[in-house]
Design a protein around this motif. Structure first.
Motif, mmCIF file in Angstrom:
data_model
loop_
_atom_site.group_PDB
_atom_site.id
_atom_site.type_symbol
_atom_site.label_atom_id
_atom_site.label_comp_id
_atom_site.label_asym_id
_atom_site.label_seq_id
_atom_site.Cartn_x
_atom_site.Cartn_y
_atom_site.Cartn_z
ATOM 1 N N GLY A 1 0.773 -1.242 0.000
ATOM 2 C CA GLY A 1 0.000 0.000 0.000
ATOM 3 C C GLY A 1 0.799 1.284 0.000
ATOM 4 N N LYS B 1 2.932 1.698 -5.213
ATOM 5 C CA LYS B 1 3.607 1.054 -6.365
ATOM 6 C C LYS B 1 2.704 1.071 -7.601
ATOM 7 C CE LYS B 1 4.210 -2.829 -4.007
ATOM 8 N NZ LYS B 1 3.925 -2.377 -2.639
ATOM 9 N N THR B 2 1.490 0.534 -7.421
ATOM 10 C CA THR B 2 0.594 0.401 -8.571
ATOM 11 C C THR B 2 0.167 1.766 -9.104
ATOM 12 O OG1 THR B 2 -0.164 -1.710 -7.707
ATOM 13 C CG2 THR B 2 -1.594 -0.620 -9.304
ATOM 14 N N THR B 3 -0.140 2.676 -8.193
ATOM 15 C CA THR B 3 -0.535 4.034 -8.599
ATOM 16 C C THR B 3 0.593 4.683 -9.398
ATOM 17 O OG1 THR B 3 -1.855 4.151 -6.586
ATOM 18 C CG2 THR B 3 -1.369 6.239 -7.678
ATOM 19 N N PRO C 1 1.559 14.224 -3.733
ATOM 20 C CA PRO C 1 0.689 14.556 -2.603
ATOM 21 C C PRO C 1 -0.414 13.525 -2.406
ATOM 22 C CG PRO C 1 0.073 15.859 -4.520
ATOM 23 C CD PRO C 1 1.280 15.039 -4.926
ATOM 24 N N ASN D 1 -4.018 12.792 -2.474
ATOM 25 C CA ASN D 1 -5.004 13.506 -3.263
ATOM 26 C C ASN D 1 -6.177 12.564 -3.542
ATOM 27 O OD1 ASN D 1 -5.379 14.385 -6.645
ATOM 28 N ND2 ASN D 1 -5.800 15.791 -5.003
HETATM 29 N N1 LIG Z 1 -1.210 10.084 -3.955
HETATM 30 C C1 LIG Z 1 -2.248 9.390 -3.464
HETATM 31 N N2 LIG Z 1 -3.297 10.026 -2.893
HETATM 32 C C2 LIG Z 1 -4.343 9.337 -2.381
HETATM 33 N N3 LIG Z 1 -4.459 8.018 -2.391
HETATM 34 C C3 LIG Z 1 -3.441 7.311 -2.937
HETATM 35 C C4 LIG Z 1 -2.282 7.953 -3.506
HETATM 36 N N4 LIG Z 1 -1.439 6.999 -3.968
HETATM 37 C C5 LIG Z 1 -2.033 5.824 -3.712
HETATM 38 N N5 LIG Z 1 -3.223 6.000 -3.099
HETATM 39 C C6 LIG Z 1 -4.167 4.960 -2.661
HETATM 40 O O1 LIG Z 1 -3.506 4.170 -1.675
HETATM 41 C C7 LIG Z 1 -3.815 2.799 -1.839
HETATM 42 C C8 LIG Z 1 -2.515 2.015 -2.060
HETATM 43 O O2 LIG Z 1 -1.925 2.461 -3.278
HETATM 44 P P1 LIG Z 1 -1.323 1.425 -4.326
HETATM 45 O O3 LIG Z 1 -2.327 0.361 -4.621
HETATM 46 O O4 LIG Z 1 -0.780 2.193 -5.453
HETATM 47 O O5 LIG Z 1 -0.152 0.822 -3.447
HETATM 48 P P2 LIG Z 1 0.692 -0.507 -3.723
HETATM 49 O O6 LIG Z 1 2.026 -0.275 -3.133
HETATM 50 O O7 LIG Z 1 0.609 -0.883 -5.136
HETATM 51 O O8 LIG Z 1 -0.132 -1.570 -2.853
HETATM 52 P P3 LIG Z 1 0.118 -3.163 -2.836
HETATM 53 O O9 LIG Z 1 1.367 -3.337 -2.020
HETATM 54 O O10 LIG Z 1 -1.093 -3.730 -2.193
HETATM 55 O O11 LIG Z 1 0.302 -3.597 -4.248
HETATM 56 C C9 LIG Z 1 -4.779 2.715 -3.006
HETATM 57 O O12 LIG Z 1 -6.090 2.693 -2.529
HETATM 58 C C10 LIG Z 1 -4.510 4.001 -3.782
HETATM 59 O O13 LIG Z 1 -5.637 4.440 -4.523
#
Ligand SMILES: Nc1ncnc2c1ncn2[C@@H]1O[C@H](COP(=O)(O)OP(=O)(O)OP(=O)(O)O)[C@@H](O)[C@H]1O
Ligand SMILES: [Mg+2]
Length: 286
Positions: A32, A35-37, A238, A240
């Motif tokens: 969380g 990474k994916t974002t 940020p 957001n």
């Molecule tokens: N800049 C941001 N502002 C608000 N919410 C965010 C932001 N970046 C990520 N998120 C939210 O935080 C959560 C985790 O983000 P993300 O899925 O990209 O993480 P991850 O590292 O890929 O997670 P995982 O380890 O489960 O694969 C998601 O719900 C995503 O929408």
């Protein structure tokens, strides 16, 4: 490859002659952290600058695939088939709503990969070999960037990503435990470098989910910059709400709301990534 016309042996286009994309693995074993974002939105921003970009979903959760509009039901072939040797990477790639941005989707069966190929000698090189053959067909426009979205673990999937990669991009969430686990990640990068992929480098560290109203966020940014120095990108992403809403529409935030602070930050990050790439290639050239 044997050319029937001339009778000569000519190099197969999938061999060393095929143009190789720059491969960035987006990795952090913490869950969380963004990474994916980052894979989705950095990919979109790079495509917007004219690059041909492929996001490879290497997480059984399949969030990058969903976030780019590929629903679970429509995924017949996936990165699982590529890593088990059942399919070529090119054949599983799907277009997205973003011009020049494609996705290699994942499915849940990826979670069983380790059991399936864990004893094979080439188990750590499956993705590297797939990426080497990616641009083999000269009639298809070559991909210039590949972004690999890793699962939150230092397992065989992440090792495959690190072995295939030119460099690692590490998202770190602006929270109290941000640096916890980073030394383990860097240790794994060093191990991969010394045994599987000698050219591997850290491309950079991107701080994510920065909250200007929270003093802790500022403190984390200062600490990480002190600890990791120039490796940390200037751009901070940020927190957001538009960024978190976009995946449920199957869209990158840059498409969902181009003007929001999150989109602007990912555009700036893409500019920095390209600048670092230029510096790296200049250094390699001499
Ligand atoms: N800049 C941001 N502002 C608000 N919410 C965010 C932001 N970046 C990520 N998120 C939210 O935080 C959560 C985790 O983000 P993300 O899925 O990209 O993480 P991850 O590292 O890929 O997670 P995982 O380890 O489960 O694969 C998601 O719900 C995503 O929408
Ligand atoms: Mg993820």
């Amino acid at each position: 490859m044997f050319d029937q016309g001339s009778g000569e042996v000519v190099p197969f286009p999938g061999g060393d002659d095929a143009p190789r994309p720059r491969v960035l693995a987006i990795a952090n074993q913490k869950g969380g952290v963004g990474k994916t974002t980052t894979a989705i939105n950095l990919g979109t921003a790079l495509a917007a600058t004219g690059e041909e970009v492929l996001v490879i979903d290497l997480d059984p959760q399949g969030n990058a695939s969903t976030g780019l509009g590929i629903d679970h039901k429509s995924r017949e072939v996936s990165t699982y088939d590529v890593l088990t040797g059942e399919a070529l990477l090119r054949t599983i790639i799907r277009d997205t709503a973003v011009p020049r941005l494609a996705i290699a989707p994942s499915t849940l069966d990826l979670a069983g990969l380790e059991l399936e190929i864990g004893q094979e000698r080439d188990r750590a090189f499956r993705l590297r070999d797939a990426v080497t053959a990616l641009n083999a067909d000269p009639t298809e426009p070559p991909f210039t960037y590949v972004l690999v979205d890793c699962p939150p673990s230092l397992n065989l999937l992440t090792i495959n990503a690190m072995t295939a990669a030119d460099a690692i991009l590490v998202p770190l969430q602006c929270e109290f435990f941000a640096l916890e686990g980073l030394s383990q990640l860097l240790k794994t990068v060093d191990q991969v470098k010394s045994s599987l992929n000698p050219e591997l480098t850290i491309h950079g560290i991107v701080l994510t989910m920065y909250d200007a109203r929270n003093n802790l966020s500022g403190q984390v940014v200062a600490d990480v910059r002190e600890f990791m120095g120039e490796k940390v990108y200037e751009t901070v992403i940020p927190r957001n709400v538009r960024v978190s809403e976009a995946p449920s529409y199957g869209k990158p935030v840059l498409v969902y709301d181009l003007k929001c602070a999150g989109s602007e930050a990912y555009l700036r990050l893409a500019t920095e990534v390209i600048q670092r790439e230029k510096r790296l290639t200049e250094r390699l050239a001499g």
